[in-house]
Structure formats: C-alpha cells, structure tokens
Scaffold this motif. Sequence first.
Motif, PDB file in Angstrom:
ATOM      1  N   UNK A   1       0.859  -1.173   0.000  1.00 49.23           N
ATOM      2  CA  UNK A   1       0.000   0.000   0.000  1.00 49.23           C
ATOM      3  C   UNK A   1       0.902   1.230   0.000  1.00 49.23           C
ATOM      4  N   UNK A   2       0.776   2.051  -1.016  1.00 48.17           N
ATOM      5  CA  UNK A   2       1.705   3.153  -1.222  1.00 48.17           C
ATOM      6  C   UNK A   2       1.138   4.461  -0.688  1.00 48.17           C
ATOM      7  N   UNK A   3       2.046   5.344  -0.322  1.00 46.72           N
ATOM      8  CA  UNK A   3       1.709   6.717   0.022  1.00 46.72           C
ATOM      9  C   UNK A   3       0.958   7.339  -1.158  1.00 46.72           C
ATOM     10  N   UNK A   4      -0.193   7.965  -0.925  1.00 48.56           N
ATOM     11  CA  UNK A   4      -0.946   8.565  -2.046  1.00 48.56           C
ATOM     12  C   UNK A   4      -0.154   9.597  -2.825  1.00 48.56           C
ATOM     13  N   UNK A   5       0.898  10.142  -2.218  1.00 49.20           N
ATOM     14  CA  UNK A   5       1.712  11.135  -2.916  1.00 49.20           C
ATOM     15  C   UNK A   5       2.668  10.508  -3.916  1.00 49.20           C
ATOM     16  N   UNK A   6       2.826   9.177  -3.860  1.00 50.39           N
ATOM     17  CA  UNK A   6       3.724   8.501  -4.804  1.00 50.39           C
ATOM     18  C   UNK A   6       3.137   8.579  -6.212  1.00 50.39           C
ATOM     19  N   UNK A   7       3.981   8.781  -7.187  1.00 51.40           N
ATOM     20  CA  UNK A   7       3.543   8.799  -8.584  1.00 51.40           C
ATOM     21  C   UNK A   7       4.102   7.580  -9.302  1.00 51.40           C
ATOM     22  N   UNK A   8       3.382   7.147 -10.321  1.00 55.36           N
ATOM     23  CA  UNK A   8       3.831   6.032 -11.165  1.00 55.36           C
ATOM     24  C   UNK A   8       4.067   4.765 -10.357  1.00 55.36           C
ATOM     25  N   UNK A   9       3.148   4.444  -9.424  1.00 56.11           N
ATOM     26  CA  UNK A   9       3.244   3.191  -8.688  1.00 56.11           C
ATOM     27  C   UNK A   9       2.050   2.321  -9.055  1.00 56.11           C
ATOM     28  N   UNK A  10       2.222   1.015  -8.892  1.00 61.13           N
ATOM     29  CA  UNK A  10       1.177   0.077  -9.251  1.00 61.13           C
ATOM     30  C   UNK A  10       0.566  -0.584  -8.018  1.00 61.13           C
ATOM     31  N   UNK A  11       0.951  -0.106  -6.849  1.00 67.78           N
ATOM     32  CA  UNK A  11       0.365  -0.615  -5.616  1.00 67.78           C
ATOM     33  C   UNK A  11      -0.978   0.065  -5.381  1.00 67.78           C
ATOM     34  N   UNK A  12      -1.773  -0.521  -4.462  1.00 65.09           N
ATOM     35  CA  UNK A  12      -2.951   0.185  -3.977  1.00 65.09           C
ATOM     36  C   UNK A  12      -2.487   1.371  -3.145  1.00 65.09           C
ATOM     37  N   UNK A  13      -3.303   2.401  -3.072  1.00 61.75           N
ATOM     38  CA  UNK A  13      -2.956   3.570  -2.278  1.00 61.75           C
ATOM     39  C   UNK A  13      -3.460   3.402  -0.848  1.00 61.75           C
ATOM     40  N   UNK A  14      -2.663   3.893   0.093  1.00 67.59           N
ATOM     41  CA  UNK A  14      -2.966   3.702   1.514  1.00 67.59           C
ATOM     42  C   UNK A  14      -4.244   4.401   1.934  1.00 67.59           C
ATOM     43  N   UNK A  15      -4.650   5.435   1.209  1.00 67.74           N
ATOM     44  CA  UNK A  15      -5.876   6.141   1.589  1.00 67.74           C
ATOM     45  C   UNK A  15      -7.126   5.491   1.008  1.00 67.74           C
ATOM     46  N   UNK A  16      -6.948   4.411   0.232  1.00 70.38           N
ATOM     47  CA  UNK A  16      -8.084   3.744  -0.407  1.00 70.38           C
ATOM     48  C   UNK A  16      -8.482   2.447   0.282  1.00 70.38           C
ATOM     49  N   UNK A  17      -7.714   2.009   1.278  1.00 69.10           N
ATOM     50  CA  UNK A  17      -7.966   0.735   1.963  1.00 69.10           C
ATOM     51  C   UNK A  17      -8.048   0.995   3.456  1.00 69.10           C
ATOM     52  N   UNK A  18      -9.130   0.528   4.096  1.00 70.26           N
ATOM     53  CA  UNK A  18      -9.235   0.652   5.542  1.00 70.26           C
ATOM     54  C   UNK A  18      -8.612  -0.556   6.213  1.00 70.26           C
ATOM     55  N   UNK A  19      -8.296  -0.402   7.491  1.00 69.58           N
ATOM     56  CA  UNK A  19      -7.733  -1.522   8.247  1.00 69.58           C
ATOM     57  C   UNK A  19      -8.712  -2.693   8.280  1.00 69.58           C
ATOM     58  N   UNK A  20      -9.994  -2.392   8.393  1.00 66.74           N
ATOM     59  CA  UNK A  20     -10.996  -3.452   8.437  1.00 66.74           C
ATOM     60  C   UNK A  20     -11.166  -4.186   7.138  1.00 66.74           C
ATOM     61  N   UNK A  21     -10.856  -3.528   6.022  1.00 67.36           N
ATOM     62  CA  UNK A  21     -10.976  -4.162   4.710  1.00 67.36           C
ATOM     63  C   UNK A  21      -9.784  -5.043   4.377  1.00 67.36           C
ATOM     64  N   UNK A  22      -8.667  -4.851   5.072  1.00 70.60           N
ATOM     65  CA  UNK A  22      -7.421  -5.526   4.706  1.00 70.60           C
ATOM     66  C   UNK A  22      -7.383  -6.994   5.100  1.00 70.60           C
ATOM     67  N   UNK A  23      -8.328  -7.434   5.930  1.00 74.43           N
ATOM     68  CA  UNK A  23      -8.339  -8.834   6.344  1.00 74.43           C
ATOM     69  C   UNK A  23      -7.249  -9.194   7.331  1.00 74.43           C
ATOM     70  N   UNK A  24      -6.728  -8.207   8.060  1.00 75.19           N
ATOM     71  CA  UNK A  24      -5.685  -8.481   9.047  1.00 75.19           C
ATOM     72  C   UNK A  24      -6.261  -9.260  10.219  1.00 75.19           C
ATOM     73  N   UNK A  25      -5.486 -10.234  10.699  1.00 75.05           N
ATOM     74  CA  UNK A  25      -5.905 -11.057  11.833  1.00 75.05           C
ATOM     75  C   UNK A  25      -4.849 -10.977  12.931  1.00 75.05           C
ATOM     76  N   UNK A  26      -5.234 -11.201  14.185  1.00 73.16           N
ATOM     77  CA  UNK A  26      -4.260 -11.165  15.282  1.00 73.16           C
ATOM     78  C   UNK A  26      -3.045 -12.050  14.992  1.00 73.16           C
ATOM     79  N   UNK A  27      -1.867 -11.520  15.282  1.00 71.36           N
ATOM     80  CA  UNK A  27      -0.620 -12.221  15.004  1.00 71.36           C
ATOM     81  C   UNK A  27       0.008 -11.831  13.682  1.00 71.36           C
ATOM     82  N   UNK A  28      -0.694 -11.018  12.899  1.00 68.90           N
ATOM     83  CA  UNK A  28      -0.182 -10.631  11.589  1.00 68.90           C
ATOM     84  C   UNK A  28       0.752  -9.431  11.718  1.00 68.90           C
TER      85      UNK A  28
END
Length: 422
Positions: A351-378
């Motif tokens: 997940x990239x800083x939204x200020x980054x240009x020419x990146x192919x990652x998702x942007x950090x401001x477009x994904x919430x913590x709850x959407x990421x599927x993180x589980x305890x221990x991750x």
Amino acid sequence: MANFQLTDADRAVFSAVAAAKAPPGTIVRDFEALLSYLGADGIPVSPKECEFAIARLPELNSLLTYPAPIGLSRGRQASYPHVDGLHLLLRFSRLGRIDRSRSTPRMVLDTAMLAKWQLLNPTEQYFSLLERWWHLADGENDLWGSAAGRFAEYRYDFLKRKRPHSGASKQESPDPLSYLLGSRQIALMQLFGLLDIESEAAVVGRGWKIKRMAATRWGLSASATYLKASGYSTGALLERLLVPSVENSAATEELSDADAGLSPFYSWAKVVVPSFPAWRNILGGVDAVEPFRGSMTFKVSLGQSVWRRIVVPAASSFEDLAEFILDTFEFDDEHLYQFRYQDEYASLRMLADPRCSDVYDDCADEVTLGEAGLLPGQLVEFRYDFGDNWRFKVLLEKRDASEGGGKPEVLAEHGKLPQQYR
C-alpha cells in the motif's frame, strides 16, 4: 488480447486431450492428495515465507503420483520443486489460506472454496488450476505486469527445444532457459502434462536432477496458442538470449475491440473452450466478506527496544495509521512511506503513500484496516523515508468488535524515541 485461430493440428491435439479418460499429467490427482493431507487441521508453515514445514516435505513429496527423487534430509521447499508448485497453486486457488491464530502459523483449507472445488469435474479442475498458474501466479509480485508474458514466452521456447527427437531432450548444462524458468516452473510443466521428464536416481546430498525431458503434443500446442493469446509471435526468444544482437521479432498482434479488455488466459480460453465440452464451469474466487468493524490494537516497534502499543478504529485508512504512527514517534510527515504485509494467502500486499507517482500498488488512503483482512498475530511493515529507511514493525495483537468509534490513542510506551534526523 490478440486475435488468433487454432490450426487443424492444434484442434486435433485438443480433441485427443478432451477425449482422454483423465486430464493431462498428474496435477489433479496430486492436488487432491495435497488437499486430503491438509485435512481439517492443516499443516505448519514457516512464519516468514509461509512455506510448508521442512519436516513435512519428504512426506508431501511421497504423496505425488511420481515422487521426485530427492537425496536431501533437510531440504527447503525450493528443493522439492513439485511440492513448491503445489504450494503455489494452493495459495492462488484460494483453497489454502494461512491461519495465524496459533503460535505456529498453519496452512488450512478454506471450506467455502473447497466446496466450490468439489463441484467441478476433473476437466474443470484441471483448467481452473491452469488458470491460477498462468493468469495469477505467473505475475506474482510483478510491478509492471510483464512477468506473465515473459513466462509464457520462456515456456513455449523451452518446450519447442524439447520436442521429441529434436536432439535436445537431454538436460543441458548450463541451460539458459532452465535458469530463467526455474525448477518450480519446470516441475509444474510436468505436473500439467506439458512436459515428460525422466529423473535421475536420488543421490545422497543432492536435490532433484533431470536425466531427459520431452515436450508433449499438448504442451507444445497449449503453450504456442497461449503465447499467441498473450500478443506475441511464437519464437526467437532463444536466439535473442544467446545472440543479443538479433532483433526482437516478437510483435504484438492487433487487438479487436471485443478482446482488448481480456487477460491472455481468457482470450486463450475463448478460443480453446469449444474443444473441451466438459469445461463448463470455473472455480471462481473467494466470496466477498464484510470489513471488520471495531477497534484494532497494534504493537508498533522500531528496533529491539522501542515500541508503542496503540489502538485504532478499524474504519481508519492505512494513511490514517501512517499519520498516527509518525505522530506517536514524533516524526514529521514530509517523506514518502509504504506498507507491506502478507495477506491470508501468503501473497505480498503493498500500500503506497498517495503522494507517490507512477506506482502500481494500492494507495494507503483507499484501503481501511478493516478491509485488509488483518488477523491477530499478523505483522505489517511500515517503511518511512526511503532515504533514511526507517522500518517499523506493526504487529496486530487484538481485534475488538465491541469498540468501533473514538480516536486513535496510545495505550503503552516503552523505550526512548530516536531522533529522526541525526
């Protein structure tokens, strides 16, 4: 992708494969054996790479229809290329996922995906696994999306060189295409029936060694037509590898408006499916799940002795998390950052800083913590300021569904904060 038509020779090969009692190779049988081995409880995997536990590798190898002769007692997963290939397919089929809820992570079966798999006939299972290999796994962690095309070209030229009676069936050393493909790709070609391989007998202290190999008719036709679907002409790769002065003769074919949005695999399947009457369904993907709603407690560490325990609403974006971590550690926010973590299928998410240009990652401001599927221990890595390269370890300790509102806050502190600029 590219328009192409099957030749009469290709149609004859595909018809013969479709009429056979079982799909090519042993991939369906061996994959089923792996699913049975995982069972209800799964098996341990390494914490970092999520590879099968070393102690399990000889047993997993023994489950194969034709076990690879291995003379190693403590080889890594890469030393068992066929098992490594099955591990790849298990992840990208989404039939296997990583359970991090225990002290040792485990590869477990996804019951919903398993139910979908069991509804497919063997032909559909074969092509579902082929799709996950060629369409998804080939491009893993490739920022520019070119890996899938490269592997398609490597495979075709490799198989073309290994045509029966071509004089190149013996394993050559060094073999540039073998190096470019890697042992896992070659093992997968054998499992899928694209390549017949005769292995050398096991020698103590040595891994898998190939005595001779030959492309199958199915392997040559499937790889050649798939390469056309990828938008490349077939051939000339080996010449470009060995004689760099030779110009690249691979030319992208003109795309039709209808096919321009298709991936290479689906462009290929559009032409191939009529030859396989039993291929009516696909495995499909994981059903969408509701984002976690509540609060998430993280232990954020910088080095061995400095950490802060924080709680953040799950509705916060990763950009919100970045800002709070920097504020908590008394850093400015004038530099770029990136989050990296392995999802539940052991695939790298960035997940990239939204200020980054020419990146192919998702942007950090477009994904919430709850959407990421993180589980305890991750564990999530937060990298800040690519010059000074500050690396924070962000460990999810707890999720609390009863608390979803409020603002981020610091729960505990340990160690003296470092100076950002020295």
